[in-house]
Design an enzyme around this catalytic site. Structure first.
Site, PDB file in Angstrom:
ATOM      1  N   CYS A   4       4.993  -7.144   0.557  1.00 10.25           N
ATOM      2  CA  CYS A   4       6.171  -7.953   0.243  1.00 10.25           C
ATOM      3  C   CYS A   4       6.369  -8.048  -1.274  1.00 10.25           C
ATOM      4  O   CYS A   4       6.712  -7.056  -1.897  1.00 10.25           O
ATOM      5  CB  CYS A   4       6.056  -9.331   0.907  1.00 10.25           C
ATOM      6  SG  CYS A   4       7.636 -10.180   1.076  1.00 10.25           S
ATOM      7  N   HIS A  58       4.528  -8.456   6.840  1.00 15.65           N
ATOM      8  CA  HIS A  58       3.388  -9.372   6.893  1.00 15.65           C
ATOM      9  C   HIS A  58       2.689  -9.208   8.244  1.00 15.65           C
ATOM     10  O   HIS A  58       3.335  -8.996   9.265  1.00 15.65           O
ATOM     11  CB  HIS A  58       3.850 -10.823   6.749  1.00 15.65           C
ATOM     12  CG  HIS A  58       4.435 -11.138   5.411  1.00 15.65           C
ATOM     13  ND1 HIS A  58       3.659 -11.281   4.283  1.00 15.65           N
ATOM     14  CD2 HIS A  58       5.720 -11.327   5.020  1.00 15.65           C
ATOM     15  CE1 HIS A  58       4.439 -11.564   3.245  1.00 15.65           C
ATOM     16  NE2 HIS A  58       5.694 -11.590   3.668  1.00 15.65           N
TER      17      HIS A  58
END
Length: 540
Positions: free
Chosen positions: A373, A481
């Site tokens: 991310c 994630h």
């Protein structure tokens, strides 16, 4: 089945037969942060669910950088996601109507009903600005609670911090302010392992108003270890002093590792294991987010997962910062750049500590690097924040390992993802979620060299290529994630790093085991007959 359980089932059946029923509410507040509120709510949700009661978790206001994505594309705290799992429910934005995601020491992004505020109201607020917004926030909280009471028989609510924080009492929506607004009973939990448990409970009670004290229906003591007979005189004194019952003493559950709201859990249970092979270092910067990404690494006997902290503040002007501590990245096999709620600021922090130089050295020695991310964005060429969504508007040069530019946009990407991981000409099923404001664009043509840029995808999501792996195979990154949560995917990552590790239980299995441990502790050590009577009597 106990007589109590039989009575609960009978009462629940009668309540369901009433078409005009409205669910009851029980609130758990704590004397301090990390007193055990999250864990207790999860345990109670599972206990009541096992009694066939339609139970739902609820947290009016959560401040956390760990969040989860609901099926409708909303965002809630991961603690409420865990509690929903305990209640055997799909995620719902109403379980956590207000989520605050800090992006500086004094400000946070405000998430309402799963979405960041936009247009008329800025999503990023300083503390004083949010204090003024609390009336509107309370309205959102009450709307969610009202919807839940029409859907469920019991709402188990988690407070935030402590109700005795007198500086935050005005406009409170997280503790007694909420309890008074919906008129529900409150149980207060305290952590005896920290010491001073009687002072915690009596002091908290005395700092409440009379009406707030009146709705405190009892106390629960958490994390006790030792001979309970030595504690009993204190429990008797506490009940006589406060005229409130002690409803149970929960034991210290050794090795319990359950999703916390925001505390970074770093301990692992393999320090004495001879199986440790892979050395992993996770860089910790000030606005690190979604650290639950690394729970699977911490739990694996074959992996030594270390979190590298560096002291000092983040200063955009290096001349004003007094000698930031130089903490060298130790020799390891894999460096991970985690997510961030303020990517440009954390990238600056990384450079000030010399970690960019350490990463380059690590790569020269054939080490591997993964960016997730925000960490993925840092590995690109450029990060732009023209609207000032995470700080002052501007651009920052990335570390330059990926042919990619990123621009932060007000509309977040919030999706759950299922696909496949592709590394070393192998693949493994993978699932997770994406939460990011940045939109990344690949640079497909190198104008300086006059040729196409070579890159490999890391993920295949519904036939589309996502994430990147450098052509030399040393650096990988993506927005997903939960990269390591599936055992087969974790094995493939470790194979890429150069190690053959055994398959370990999935995070989902470990979470389920933890929930059941708390559930059994609640059954054995709480007076559930009294707790049920407290709720029933309150709503008569």
């Amino acid at each position: 089945m106990t007589k109590h359980a039989e009575q609960v089932l009978k009462n629940n059946k009668q309540q369901k037969e009433n078409p005009n029923r409205q669910g009851k509410t029980l609130m758990i507040q704590g004397t301090t942060s990390d007193a055990g509120k999250t864990t207790l709510v999860a345990g109670l949700c599972r206990l009541f669910a096992d009694l066939q009661i339609k139970v739902a978790p609820f947290k009016p206001q959560n401040m956390a950088l760990n969040s989860a994505v609901t099926p409708c594309g909303g965002e809630i705290g991961r603690a409420q996601a865990l509690q929903a799992k305990a209640a055997r429910l799909p995620l719902n934005v109403d379980f956590n109507p207000i989520l605050l995601k800090p992006n500086s020491d004094t400000g946070a992004q405000v998430i309402v009903h799963g979405k960041a505020l936009t247009h008329k109201v800025s999503s990023n607020m300083e503390a004083a600005e949010y204090q003024k917004y609390k009336k509107q926030a309370m309205q959102a909280v009450l709307e969610s609670h009202q919807r839940l009471t029409k859907m469920y028989d019991l709402i188990v609510v988690e407070g935030a911090g402590s109700p005795a924080e007198v500086n935050l009492r005005e406009g409170d929506i997280a503790n007694m302010g909420f309890a008074e607004a919906v008129d529900c009973p409150v149980l207060i939990i305290a952590d005896i392992d920290k010491g001073g448990v009687f002072a915690q409970l009596v002091g908290t009670l005395m700092l409440l108003s009379q009406s707030e004290q009146d709705r405190v229906a009892g106390f629960i003591i958490n994390r006790f270890r030792g001979d309970i007979s030595l504690l009993e005189p204190g429990l008797k004194w506490l009940e006589e002093k406060t005229n409130k019952p002690v409803l149970g003493v929960l034991p210290y559950l050794h090795g319990l590792d359950i999703s916390s709201e925001d505390a970074l859990v770093t301990q692992q249970d393999n320090s004495g294991s001879s199986q440790i092979k892979v050395r992993v270092v996770v860089l910790v910067y000030p606005h690190m987010s979604n650290h639950t990404d690394f729970d699977a690494l911490r739990h694996h006997d074959g992996i030594d997962c270390q979190f590298l902290f560096a002291k000092g503040s983040v200063s955009e002007d290096s001349s004003t910062e007094k000698s930031p501590d130089k903490v060298v990245i130790p020799a390891c096999d894999l460096i991970i750049l985690p997510g961030s709620k303020n990517v440009r600021s954390d990238l600056h922090f990384l450079r000030q500590r010399g970690w960019d130089t350490d990463i380059a050295k690590h790569l020269r020695y054939q080490g591997k690097v993964i960016g997730i991310c925000g960490g993925y964005q840092m590995l690109g060429e450029l990060i732009g924040d023209p609207q000032g969504l995470e700080g002052a508007p501007g651009e920052s040069l990335g570390l330059g390992y990926f042919p990619m530019n990123t621009v932060l946009e007000a509309e977040k990407t919030l999706i759950n993802v299922v696909g496949s991981l592709q590394l070393n000409q192998q693949s493994a099923d993978i699932s997770g979620y994406e939460i990011h404001a940045g939109q990344s664009t690949l640079i497909t043509f190198d104008e300086e060299r006059g040729k196409d840029v070579e890159f490999l995808p890391l993920l295949n999501i519904k036939g589309e290529k996502h994430g990147l792996v450098t052509s030399d195979g040393q650096i990988a990154g993506c927005y997903l994630h939960g990269l390591f949560d599936q055992p087969k995917a974790l094995q493939l990552f470790m194979d890429w790093v150069g190690f053959n590790v055994v398959e370990a239980p999935s995070i989902e299995v470990l979470e389920e085991q933890a929930i059941e441990r708390v559930n059994k502790a609640c059954q054995q050590h709480l007076d559930m007959t009294k707790i049920q009577k407290i709720v029933d009597d309150w709503y008569q």
